[in-house]
Design a protein around this motif. Structure first.
Motif, PDB file in Angstrom:
ATOM      1  N   ALA A  14     -16.521  59.572  32.116  1.00 57.76           N
ATOM      2  CA  ALA A  14     -17.780  60.138  31.208  1.00 57.76           C
ATOM      3  C   ALA A  14     -18.323  61.324  31.832  1.00 57.76           C
ATOM      4  CB  ALA A  14     -18.748  58.968  31.602  1.00 57.76           C
ATOM      5  N   ILE A  15     -18.372  61.357  33.106  1.00 64.38           N
ATOM      6  CA  ILE A  15     -18.825  62.756  33.671  1.00 64.38           C
ATOM      7  C   ILE A  15     -17.968  64.147  33.470  1.00 64.38           C
ATOM      8  CG2 ILE A  15     -18.103  62.721  36.088  1.00 64.38           C
ATOM      9  CD1 ILE A  15     -20.275  63.289  37.386  1.00 64.38           C
ATOM     10  N   LEU A  16     -16.636  63.891  33.214  1.00 67.09           N
ATOM     11  CA  LEU A  16     -15.806  64.832  33.083  1.00 67.09           C
ATOM     12  C   LEU A  16     -16.072  65.342  31.552  1.00 67.09           C
ATOM     13  CD1 LEU A  16     -12.750  64.330  35.152  1.00 67.09           C
ATOM     14  CD2 LEU A  16     -14.470  65.782  35.789  1.00 67.09           C
ATOM     15  N   GLY A  17     -16.225  64.193  30.909  1.00 70.50           N
ATOM     16  CA  GLY A  17     -16.320  64.587  29.141  1.00 70.50           C
ATOM     17  C   GLY A  17     -17.848  64.918  28.916  1.00 70.50           C
ATOM     18  N   GLU A  18     -18.661  64.893  29.757  1.00 69.68           N
ATOM     19  CA  GLU A  18     -20.162  64.939  29.214  1.00 69.68           C
ATOM     20  C   GLU A  18     -20.040  66.783  28.745  1.00 69.68           C
ATOM     21  OE1 GLU A  18     -23.300  64.548  27.954  1.00 69.68           O
ATOM     22  OE2 GLU A  18     -22.934  62.642  28.904  1.00 69.68           O
ATOM     23  N   LYS A  19     -20.845  66.598  27.653  1.00 69.37           N
ATOM     24  CA  LYS A  19     -21.246  68.253  27.191  1.00 69.37           C
ATOM     25  C   LYS A  19     -22.694  68.377  27.035  1.00 69.37           C
ATOM     26  CE  LYS A  19     -16.576  68.513  26.512  1.00 69.37           C
ATOM     27  NZ  LYS A  19     -15.925  69.471  27.400  1.00 69.37           N
ATOM     28  N   MET A  67     -22.534  79.859  37.970  1.00 71.90           N
ATOM     29  CA  MET A  67     -21.729  80.716  37.048  1.00 71.90           C
ATOM     30  C   MET A  67     -21.588  80.043  35.727  1.00 71.90           C
ATOM     31  SD  MET A  67     -18.862  82.452  39.420  1.00 71.90           S
ATOM     32  CE  MET A  67     -18.038  80.986  39.822  1.00 71.90           C
ATOM     33  N   TYR A  68     -22.662  79.528  35.161  1.00 68.93           N
ATOM     34  CA  TYR A  68     -22.598  79.210  33.812  1.00 68.93           C
ATOM     35  C   TYR A  68     -21.906  77.958  33.711  1.00 68.93           C
ATOM     36  CZ  TYR A  68     -24.351  83.753  32.725  1.00 68.93           C
ATOM     37  OH  TYR A  68     -25.229  84.844  32.576  1.00 68.93           O
ATOM     38  N   HIS A  69     -21.347  77.277  34.701  1.00 72.53           N
ATOM     39  CA  HIS A  69     -20.722  75.955  34.346  1.00 72.53           C
ATOM     40  C   HIS A  69     -21.033  74.826  35.353  1.00 72.53           C
ATOM     41  CE1 HIS A  69     -17.764  77.824  31.985  1.00 72.53           C
ATOM     42  NE2 HIS A  69     -17.700  78.800  32.625  1.00 72.53           N
ATOM     43  N   ASP A  70     -20.783  73.629  35.253  1.00 71.80           N
ATOM     44  CA  ASP A  70     -21.089  72.412  35.842  1.00 71.80           C
ATOM     45  C   ASP A  70     -20.525  72.109  37.239  1.00 71.80           C
ATOM     46  OD1 ASP A  70     -22.955  72.113  33.744  1.00 71.80           O
ATOM     47  OD2 ASP A  70     -21.460  70.888  32.453  1.00 71.80           O
ATOM     48  N   VAL A  71     -21.101  71.873  38.264  1.00 76.77           N
ATOM     49  CA  VAL A  71     -20.549  71.918  39.587  1.00 76.77           C
ATOM     50  C   VAL A  71     -21.131  70.816  40.142  1.00 76.77           C
ATOM     51  CG1 VAL A  71     -19.772  74.253  39.816  1.00 76.77           C
ATOM     52  CG2 VAL A  71     -22.107  73.340  40.795  1.00 76.77           C
ATOM     53  N   VAL A  72     -20.501  69.930  41.448  1.00 79.84           N
ATOM     54  CA  VAL A  72     -21.380  69.029  42.089  1.00 79.84           C
ATOM     55  C   VAL A  72     -20.902  69.520  43.510  1.00 79.84           C
ATOM     56  CG1 VAL A  72     -20.967  67.192  40.492  1.00 79.84           C
ATOM     57  CG2 VAL A  72     -18.985  67.691  41.914  1.00 79.84           C
ATOM     58  N   ARG A  73     -21.670  68.929  44.347  1.00 83.17           N
ATOM     59  CA  ARG A  73     -21.704  69.374  45.813  1.00 83.17           C
ATOM     60  C   ARG A  73     -20.338  68.371  46.298  1.00 83.17           C
ATOM     61  NH1 ARG A  73     -27.569  69.685  48.668  1.00 83.17           N
ATOM     62  NH2 ARG A  73     -28.248  71.804  47.842  1.00 83.17           N
ATOM     63  N   VAL A  74     -19.596  68.998  47.116  1.00 84.94           N
ATOM     64  CA  VAL A  74     -18.369  68.419  47.887  1.00 84.94           C
ATOM     65  C   VAL A  74     -18.926  67.314  48.620  1.00 84.94           C
ATOM     66  CG1 VAL A  74     -16.443  68.723  49.268  1.00 84.94           C
ATOM     67  CG2 VAL A  74     -16.882  70.439  47.611  1.00 84.94           C
ATOM     68  N   PHE A  98     -15.962  72.776  40.708  1.00 85.18           N
ATOM     69  CA  PHE A  98     -16.232  72.636  39.362  1.00 85.18           C
ATOM     70  C   PHE A  98     -15.681  71.419  38.777  1.00 85.18           C
ATOM     71  CE2 PHE A  98     -16.516  77.360  39.679  1.00 85.18           C
ATOM     72  CZ  PHE A  98     -17.511  77.458  39.282  1.00 85.18           C
ATOM     73  N   LEU A  99     -16.455  70.714  37.897  1.00 85.59           N
ATOM     74  CA  LEU A  99     -15.880  69.795  36.987  1.00 85.59           C
ATOM     75  C   LEU A  99     -14.890  69.896  36.051  1.00 85.59           C
ATOM     76  CD1 LEU A  99     -19.265  67.974  36.376  1.00 85.59           C
ATOM     77  CD2 LEU A  99     -17.820  67.201  38.113  1.00 85.59           C
ATOM     78  N   ASN A 100     -14.928  70.874  35.300  1.00 83.18           N
ATOM     79  CA  ASN A 100     -13.856  71.093  34.297  1.00 83.18           C
ATOM     80  C   ASN A 100     -13.276  72.497  34.577  1.00 83.18           C
ATOM     81  OD1 ASN A 100     -13.762  68.408  32.586  1.00 83.18           O
ATOM     82  ND2 ASN A 100     -16.107  68.890  32.617  1.00 83.18           N
ATOM     83  N   GLU A 101     -12.208  72.730  33.570  1.00 87.66           N
ATOM     84  CA  GLU A 101     -11.579  74.028  33.480  1.00 87.66           C
ATOM     85  C   GLU A 101     -12.420  75.012  32.866  1.00 87.66           C
ATOM     86  OE1 GLU A 101      -7.750  73.456  31.576  1.00 87.66           O
ATOM     87  OE2 GLU A 101      -8.132  71.300  31.497  1.00 87.66           O
ATOM     88  N   ARG A 102     -12.490  76.160  33.162  1.00 86.56           N
ATOM     89  CA  ARG A 102     -13.126  77.368  32.913  1.00 86.56           C
ATOM     90  C   ARG A 102     -12.165  78.407  31.940  1.00 86.56           C
ATOM     91  NH1 ARG A 102     -14.529  79.600  38.129  1.00 86.56           N
ATOM     92  NH2 ARG A 102     -13.005  78.209  38.987  1.00 86.56           N
ATOM     93  N   PRO A 103     -12.731  79.087  31.039  1.00 89.50           N
ATOM     94  CA  PRO A 103     -12.005  80.029  30.478  1.00 89.50           C
ATOM     95  C   PRO A 103     -11.425  81.275  31.358  1.00 89.50           C
ATOM     96  CG  PRO A 103     -14.158  79.754  29.295  1.00 89.50           C
ATOM     97  CD  PRO A 103     -14.072  78.899  30.438  1.00 89.50           C
ATOM     98  N   GLN A 104     -10.218  81.624  31.218  1.00 86.44           N
ATOM     99  CA  GLN A 104      -9.663  82.640  32.076  1.00 86.44           C
ATOM    100  C   GLN A 104      -9.909  84.012  31.376  1.00 86.44           C
ATOM    101  OE1 GLN A 104      -6.001  81.636  33.968  1.00 86.44           O
ATOM    102  NE2 GLN A 104      -6.073  79.559  33.048  1.00 86.44           N
ATOM    103  N   THR A 105     -10.999  84.758  31.946  1.00 85.87           N
ATOM    104  CA  THR A 105     -11.063  86.194  31.294  1.00 85.87           C
ATOM    105  C   THR A 105     -10.402  87.391  32.017  1.00 85.87           C
ATOM    106  OG1 THR A 105     -13.034  86.354  32.756  1.00 85.87           O
ATOM    107  CG2 THR A 105     -13.328  85.174  30.589  1.00 85.87           C
ATOM    108  N   SER A 106      -9.703  86.904  32.928  1.00 85.03           N
ATOM    109  CA  SER A 106      -9.063  88.024  33.769  1.00 85.03           C
ATOM    110  C   SER A 106      -7.399  88.047  33.448  1.00 85.03           C
ATOM    111  CB  SER A 106      -9.391  87.916  35.259  1.00 85.03           C
ATOM    112  OG  SER A 106      -8.643  89.204  35.819  1.00 85.03           O
ATOM    113  N   ASN A 107      -6.971  89.154  33.523  1.00 81.28           N
ATOM    114  CA  ASN A 107      -5.452  89.335  33.384  1.00 81.28           C
ATOM    115  C   ASN A 107      -4.726  89.123  34.667  1.00 81.28           C
ATOM    116  OD1 ASN A 107      -5.432  89.256  30.599  1.00 81.28           O
ATOM    117  ND2 ASN A 107      -5.678  91.551  30.606  1.00 81.28           N
TER     118      ASN A 107
END
Length: 213
Positions: A14-19, A67-74, A98-107
């Motif tokens: 649930a937490i990884l799929g929460e949008k 950085m615009y994405h969902d995180v949790v404290r270790v 980070f909980l989930n993958e992020r877009p890769q914007t750098s080459n």
């Protein structure tokens, strides 16, 4: 959820799929701080601070933004699942993942890549986020049973909160955005028992005139 199976506990899927994290709570639309940035582990849903009163006997985990994405404290998430080998970031003296993958914007590519999504990583890491670690372990047939931990995390006792109690915390960092009004269930705050609310307004004293000579 794609990439997961029945071997994943309900709260983790649930937490990884929460949008819906950080969206306004529809139940408390008129409240100033109504962002849904608290995850109830027992109900497997995200709630706002105003909703916490109705889940006061449950376990909570705070979701933050970095950085615009969902995180949790270790230090908090480690009580539930092993976070080793997942890339972490230090902000405000706390490590977050980070909980989930992020877009890769750098080459730019490094020799070391995330084993699931091929994201470039520093040498000491194997995964870029919790989701990639879980998916990779499932794909390899290893499973995640050994990674899970039993924990009574963040209990809230009955009567500890009023229905509108809010525990405030500062921003994650100056570079974060979207989560500036995060509610922190760990940081110092004043807990007001029900029926003992204190008004912030104080009556002014009666002015006394100086004697006339």
């Amino acid at each position: 959820m794609v990439g997961f199976s029945s071997y994943v506990p309900n709260w983790l899927e649930a937490i990884l799929g929460e949008k819906d994290f950080f969206s306004p709570c529809t139940v408390h639309e008129s409240s100033k701080r109504n962002e849904k940035n608290i995850f109830c582990l027992d109900c497997c849903l995200c709630i706002c601070p105003q909703c916490a009163y109705h889940h006061r006997r449950h376990r909570f985990l705070q979701i933050r933004r970095y950085m615009y994405h969902d995180v949790v404290r270790v230090e908090e998430f480690e009580k539930l699942i092993n976070c080793s080998a997942v890339q972490s970031y230090t902000t405000n003296s706390h490590k977050v993942v980070f909980l989930n993958e992020r877009p890769q914007t750098s080459n730019y590519r490094t020799p070391n890549l995330c084993r699931y999504c091929d994201r470039s990583l520093p040498e000491q890491y194997i995964y870029c986020c919790i989701s990639c670690k879980v998916k990779e372990l499932l794909r390899r047939g290893v499973g995640i049973a050994r990674e899970l931990r039993e924990c009574d995390i963040m209990p809230i006792d009955e009567g500890q909160f009023t229905s509108d109690s809010i525990l405030e915390s500062p921003d994650l960092s100056s570079g974060s955005s979207g989560g500036g009004n995060a509610v922190n269930l760990h940081d110092k705050a004043v807990l007001v028992p029900i029926g003992m609310e204190v008004s912030s307004r104080r009556k002014k004293g009666v002015p006394v005139r100086a004697p006339l000579f």
